[in-house]
Design an enzyme around this catalytic site. Structure first.
Site, short mmCIF file in Angstrom:
data_model
loop_
_atom_site.label_atom_id
_atom_site.label_comp_id
_atom_site.label_asym_id
_atom_site.label_seq_id
_atom_site.Cartn_x
_atom_site.Cartn_y
_atom_site.Cartn_z
N PHE A 140 39.43 42.53 29.11
CA PHE A 140 39.64 43.66 28.19
C PHE A 140 38.59 43.70 27.07
CE2 PHE A 140 42.41 44.59 24.27
CZ PHE A 140 42.09 45.93 24.24
N LYS B 284 44.16 27.70 22.30
CA LYS B 284 43.06 28.33 21.55
C LYS B 284 42.74 27.50 20.30
CE LYS B 284 41.17 31.72 22.26
NZ LYS B 284 39.99 32.09 23.11
N ASP C 213 32.17 35.46 34.71
CA ASP C 213 33.61 35.67 34.78
C ASP C 213 34.05 35.26 36.19
OD1 ASP C 213 35.61 37.93 33.06
OD2 ASP C 213 36.26 37.11 34.98
N THR D 189 41.70 33.70 18.18
CA THR D 189 42.84 34.56 17.83
C THR D 189 43.48 34.13 16.51
OG1 THR D 189 45.12 35.03 18.53
CG2 THR D 189 44.17 33.03 19.35
N ASP D 190 44.16 35.07 15.87
CA ASP D 190 44.90 34.72 14.64
C ASP D 190 46.15 33.90 14.96
OD1 ASP D 190 46.47 36.71 15.81
OD2 ASP D 190 46.63 37.94 14.01
N GLU D 191 46.51 33.82 16.25
CA GLU D 191 47.75 33.13 16.60
C GLU D 191 47.66 31.62 16.34
OE1 GLU D 191 49.61 34.54 20.21
OE2 GLU D 191 48.65 36.49 20.02
N GLY E 231 60.23 30.85 21.34
CA GLY E 231 59.32 30.50 20.24
C GLY E 231 58.57 31.69 19.67
N LEU F 155 36.88 36.40 37.49
CA LEU F 155 37.74 37.49 37.98
C LEU F 155 39.14 37.01 38.32
CD1 LEU F 155 35.18 39.49 40.17
CD2 LEU F 155 35.70 39.76 37.74
N ALA G 131 39.08 33.40 28.82
CA ALA G 131 40.27 32.62 28.49
C ALA G 131 41.45 33.18 29.26
CB ALA G 131 40.57 32.70 26.99
N TYR H 115 49.68 29.10 24.62
CA TYR H 115 48.44 29.89 24.47
C TYR H 115 47.76 29.58 23.14
CZ TYR H 115 45.49 33.87 23.13
OH TYR H 115 44.45 34.65 22.66
#
Ligand code: NAD
Ligand code: TYD
Length: 349
Positions: A12, A159, A34, A130-132, A288, A36, A84, A155
């Site tokens: 994406f 990260k 990639d 990511t902000d996660e 969670g 795929l 990822a 996840y």
């Protein structure tokens, strides 16, 4: 001519970054690496695949020796690493895939850069995160670049681990790295497992819209092309060793977002007002489930002059229009295993 490796370019966000770089920088050769997975799709890049400065290489970042061989072959000047496993729900059902792709894969790229690059000056290894990684906020507050890491899903933990390793290679080996941590993206070419394209797909097909828990979780949404602009700026102007937070200052409760989306869909599909809302179904909460994410993007705004360009209502409308105009794309990505994986019976609350 510089050669830039972009990993995960068939996904994406990666496809938007590839498109931007191929078109904007004819002097760069862009290599898209990639393997795929279900989330990677070369149809995301049809408009640039024949460009003379673009090349696709199908390869898996978990293959360490292959990464070194590719670094030797292509003599990359820089790396933008997006490849990822990216979906929280999948990380709950299959955590090991996230460990291999996100942690081992990142270390393989770091090792390839560290050992194959002879001279680090003029080189750059840019890791997209990511902000996660910062965990979950309560009703107030923001994530800053110096907020402590507190990942809670497999996840985000994978990260976070990859971010730590990137920083470790900067401090230990002097590898010229930079990291950015971004909030939730939305826009064209997003695989319909994430909330917005999944809801669009389901509304279009009169299927239920699964809302986890009470729909009160909050995410900060950013249009994907705004993220691609930020990535371009950080790649070129970001300070080596630094981290930049990227976000939309655009917080939405899931249920409010779904209501807005339902209104847009009713209008676009010429259905009577309220039709799509009838599909909303509250289902068992995600394990969670982080309550709230919100990014303070003051640093990138101040230092690099970046800011989001689109209002959410406008971005969401554009996104819906894109999905409705690209039924063939949706049909392709939802063929095969998709039905089995995503169209399971949700447990109603
Ligand atoms: P995506 O799932 O759409 O795409 C990931 C791409 O990586 C796919 O093309 C896939 O084929 C490829 N890939 C996966 N494993 C691979 C492997 N082992 N070897 C080679 N390629 C592999 O993901 P996305 O949403 O575009 O996210 C891209 C990056 O941005 C990820 O690193 C993600 O953590 C980060 N990010 C995403 C968001 C978001 O909202 N989507 C927000 C912030 C950060
Ligand atoms: P998602 O798009 O999976 O992104 P992330 O988990 O990385 O934030 O989910 C966004 C929010 O929407 C999150 O709070 C979970 C929720 N959600 C639902 O309520 N229903 C769904 O079907 C999905 C996929 C997500």
């Amino acid at each position: 001519m510089k050669t830039i490796l972009i990993t995960g370019g068939a996904g994406f966000i990666g496809s938007h970054v590839i498109r931007r770089f191929v078109k904007k920088y004819p002097d760069y050769k862009i290599v898209n690496l990639d393997n795929l997975t279900y989330a990677g799709n070369l149809a995301n890049l049809r408009d640039v695949e024949k460009a003379p400065n673009y090349e696709f290489v199908r390869a898996d970042i978990t293959a360490g020796e292959l990464m070194k061989a590719l670094f030797k072959k292509y003599r990359f000047d820089g790396v933008i690493h997006l490849a990822a496993e990216s979906h929280v729900d999948r990380s709950i059902s299959s955590p090991m895939e996230f460990i291999y792709a996100n942690i081992v894969g990142t270390v393989n790229l770091l090792n390839a850069a560290r050992t194959v690059w002879e001279d680090f000056s003029e080189k750059r290894f840019y890791h997209i995160s990511t902000d996660e990684v910062y965990g979950s906020l309560g009703a107030t507050g923001f994530f800053y670049e110096n907020t402590s890491y507190d990942p809670r899903s497999p996840y985000s933990a994978s990260k976070a681990s990859s971010d730590h390793l990137v920083r470790a290679y900067f401090h230990t080996y002097g590898l010229p790295t930079v990291i950015s941590n971004c909030s939730n993206n939305y826009g064209p070419f997003q695989f319909p497992e994430k909330l917005i394209p999944l809801a669009i797909h389901n509304i279009k097909n009169n299927k239920l819209i699964p809302v986890y828990g009470k729909g009160e979780n909050i995410r900060d949404w950013l249009y994907v092309e705004d993220h691609a602009v930020a990535i371009d700026q950080i790649y070129h102007e970001g300070k080596i060793g630094d981290t930049y937070n990227i976000g939309g200052h655009n917080e939405w409760k899931n249920i409010d977002l779904i209501h807005l989306l339902c209104e847009i869909m009713d209008r676009k599909l010429k259905r009577s007002a309220g039709t799509s809302k009838n599909l909303i179904t509250y289902v068992k909460d995600r394990a969670g489930h982080d309550l709230r994410y919100a990014i303070d993007s003051g640093k990138i705004q101040k230092e690099l002059g970046w800011k989001p360009s689109l209002q959410f209502a406008e971005g969401l409308e554009k996104t819906v229009e894109w999905y409705l105009a690209n039924e063939e794309w949706m049909k392709n990505v939802t063929s095969g295993d998709y039905q089995k994986y995503y169209e399971h019976q949700y447990t109603k609350r």
